[in-house]
Write a protein that holds these residues in place. Structure first.
Motif, PDB file in Angstrom:
ATOM      1  N   ARG A   1      -0.458 -12.027  -6.211  1.00  8.49           N
ATOM      2  CA  ARG A   1      -0.539 -10.818  -5.377  1.00  8.49           C
ATOM      3  C   ARG A   1       0.710  -9.950  -5.541  1.00  8.49           C
ATOM      4  O   ARG A   1       0.619  -8.721  -5.628  1.00  8.49           O
ATOM      5  CB  ARG A   1      -0.721 -11.225  -3.921  1.00  8.49           C
ATOM      6  CG  ARG A   1      -0.921 -10.050  -2.994  1.00  8.49           C
ATOM      7  CD  ARG A   1      -1.342 -10.556  -1.618  1.00  8.49           C
ATOM      8  NE  ARG A   1      -1.717  -9.480  -0.742  1.00  8.49           N
ATOM      9  CZ  ARG A   1      -2.920  -8.916  -0.696  1.00  8.49           C
ATOM     10  NH1 ARG A   1      -3.865  -9.353  -1.486  1.00  8.49           N
ATOM     11  NH2 ARG A   1      -3.178  -7.928   0.143  1.00  8.49           N
ATOM     12  N   LYS A   2       1.858 -10.566  -5.619  1.00 15.20           N
ATOM     13  CA  LYS A   2       3.106  -9.829  -5.764  1.00 15.20           C
ATOM     14  C   LYS A   2       3.125  -9.027  -7.067  1.00 15.20           C
ATOM     15  O   LYS A   2       3.533  -7.857  -7.079  1.00 15.20           O
ATOM     16  CB  LYS A   2       4.283 -10.818  -5.735  1.00 15.20           C
ATOM     17  CG  LYS A   2       5.637 -10.159  -5.703  1.00 15.20           C
ATOM     18  CD  LYS A   2       6.715 -11.206  -5.804  1.00 15.20           C
ATOM     19  CE  LYS A   2       7.161 -11.588  -4.405  1.00 15.20           C
ATOM     20  NZ  LYS A   2       8.312 -12.507  -4.416  1.00 15.20           N
TER      21      LYS A   2
ATOM     22  N   ALA B   1       0.671  -1.952  -9.297  1.00 14.05           N
ATOM     23  CA  ALA B   1      -0.015  -0.833  -8.645  1.00 14.05           C
ATOM     24  C   ALA B   1       1.001   0.199  -8.149  1.00 14.05           C
ATOM     25  O   ALA B   1       0.756   1.403  -8.238  1.00 14.05           O
ATOM     26  CB  ALA B   1      -0.854  -1.347  -7.482  1.00 14.05           C
ATOM     27  N   ALA B   2       2.143  -0.247  -7.640  1.00 13.03           N
ATOM     28  CA  ALA B   2       3.168   0.690  -7.162  1.00 13.03           C
ATOM     29  C   ALA B   2       3.718   1.518  -8.314  1.00 13.03           C
ATOM     30  O   ALA B   2       4.005   2.706  -8.145  1.00 13.03           O
ATOM     31  CB  ALA B   2       4.280  -0.077  -6.466  1.00 13.03           C
TER      32      ALA B   2
ATOM     33  N   ILE C   1       0.492  -7.982  -8.798  1.00 10.19           N
ATOM     34  CA  ILE C   1      -0.509  -6.911  -8.745  1.00 10.19           C
ATOM     35  C   ILE C   1       0.021  -5.740  -7.924  1.00 10.19           C
ATOM     36  O   ILE C   1      -0.135  -4.572  -8.312  1.00 10.19           O
ATOM     37  CB  ILE C   1      -1.837  -7.447  -8.170  1.00 10.19           C
ATOM     38  CG1 ILE C   1      -2.480  -8.407  -9.177  1.00 10.19           C
ATOM     39  CG2 ILE C   1      -2.795  -6.312  -7.851  1.00 10.19           C
ATOM     40  CD1 ILE C   1      -3.695  -9.127  -8.651  1.00 10.19           C
ATOM     41  N   GLU C   2       0.664  -6.003  -6.788  1.00 20.51           N
ATOM     42  CA  GLU C   2       1.208  -4.919  -5.953  1.00 20.51           C
ATOM     43  C   GLU C   2       2.332  -4.187  -6.676  1.00 20.51           C
ATOM     44  O   GLU C   2       2.435  -2.959  -6.588  1.00 20.51           O
ATOM     45  CB  GLU C   2       1.701  -5.474  -4.620  1.00 20.51           C
ATOM     46  CG  GLU C   2       0.568  -5.885  -3.699  1.00 20.51           C
ATOM     47  CD  GLU C   2       1.051  -6.530  -2.419  1.00 20.51           C
ATOM     48  OE1 GLU C   2       2.280  -6.702  -2.252  1.00 20.51           O
ATOM     49  OE2 GLU C   2       0.194  -6.863  -1.588  1.00 20.51           O
ATOM     50  N   ALA C   3       3.166  -4.898  -7.443  1.00 19.59           N
ATOM     51  CA  ALA C   3       4.247  -4.242  -8.182  1.00 19.59           C
ATOM     52  C   ALA C   3       3.666  -3.349  -9.278  1.00 19.59           C
ATOM     53  O   ALA C   3       4.137  -2.212  -9.485  1.00 19.59           O
ATOM     54  CB  ALA C   3       5.182  -5.286  -8.783  1.00 19.59           C
TER      55      ALA C   3
ATOM     56  N   TYR D   1      -1.201   2.359  -3.662  1.00 18.07           N
ATOM     57  CA  TYR D   1      -0.700   1.587  -2.538  1.00 18.07           C
ATOM     58  C   TYR D   1      -1.869   0.986  -1.789  1.00 18.07           C
ATOM     59  O   TYR D   1      -3.002   1.458  -1.892  1.00 18.07           O
ATOM     60  CB  TYR D   1       0.147   2.466  -1.602  1.00 18.07           C
ATOM     61  CG  TYR D   1       1.378   3.003  -2.310  1.00 18.07           C
ATOM     62  CD1 TYR D   1       2.497   2.197  -2.460  1.00 18.07           C
ATOM     63  CD2 TYR D   1       1.412   4.302  -2.823  1.00 18.07           C
ATOM     64  CE1 TYR D   1       3.626   2.675  -3.112  1.00 18.07           C
ATOM     65  CE2 TYR D   1       2.528   4.770  -3.484  1.00 18.07           C
ATOM     66  CZ  TYR D   1       3.621   3.958  -3.628  1.00 18.07           C
ATOM     67  OH  TYR D   1       4.729   4.424  -4.280  1.00 18.07           O
ATOM     68  N   ALA D   2      -1.578  -0.028  -1.002  1.00 15.22           N
ATOM     69  CA  ALA D   2      -2.625  -0.667  -0.204  1.00 15.22           C
ATOM     70  C   ALA D   2      -3.115   0.312   0.858  1.00 15.22           C
ATOM     71  O   ALA D   2      -2.345   1.117   1.381  1.00 15.22           O
ATOM     72  CB  ALA D   2      -2.070  -1.916   0.445  1.00 15.22           C
TER      73      ALA D   2
END
Length: 116
Positions: free
Chosen positions: A93-94, A100-101, A96-98, A106-107
Motif C-alpha cells: 500500500r505504501k 500515485a502521489a 502504491i500511494e507513493a 490522491y486518496a
C-alpha cells in the motif's frame, strides 16, 4: 630278409581308423561343432562388451542432462523467489500511494466515496 610292413599303414586317400579308449571311432565333425561354439562365444563376448560400453555412455549422458536440468531448475527457483519478493514490494500500500502521489493522484475524501 626284409619284411614288408606296408600293410599296417594307411594308403594315400584313406584315413586310418583311430579308436578311443572306449572303443568308439572318433568323429571328425566334432571339431567343427567346437569351432562354431567358439565363434558364437567370441561374438557374444564382443556384443556384450559393446552393449556395456553403449549402456555406460547412455547413463553418463543421462546423468549429465539430469545435472543440467537440476541446475536450470535451481536458477529458475531463485529467479521466481526474487520476482515474488519484488512483486510484494510493488503491491504494498505504501508503494502504491507513493507512486500515485508522484502522478498527482490522491486518496478520495470520505464525502467523495459513494456506496450503492
Amino acid at each position: 630278409m626284409i619284411k614288408d610292413y606296408s600293410g599296417r599303414y594307411s594308403s594315400v586317400g584313406r584315413r586310418q581308423k583311430v579308436r578311443r579308449r572306449g572303443g568308439a571311432v572318433a568323429r571328425t565333425d566334432s571339431g567343427l561343432l567346437w569351432k562354431a561354439i567358439g565363434v558364437f562365444a567370441s561374438f557374444a563376448a564382443v556384443v556384450g562388451v559393446a552393449a556395456s560400453l553403449w549402456l555406460g555412455w547412455q547413463i553418463d549422458s543421462g546423468l549429465g542432462e539430469l545435472g543440467a536440468a537440476r541446475e536450470l531448475r535451481h536458477e529458475a527457483t531463485l529467479r521466481n523467489t526474487t520476482l515474488l519478493a519484488s512483486r510484494d514490494v510493488l503491491r504494498s500500500r505504501k508503494q502504491i500511494e507513493a507512486s500515485a502521489a508522484r502522478l498527482g493522484l490522491y486518496a478520495p475524501a470520505a464525502q467523495q466515496v459513494r456506496k450503492p
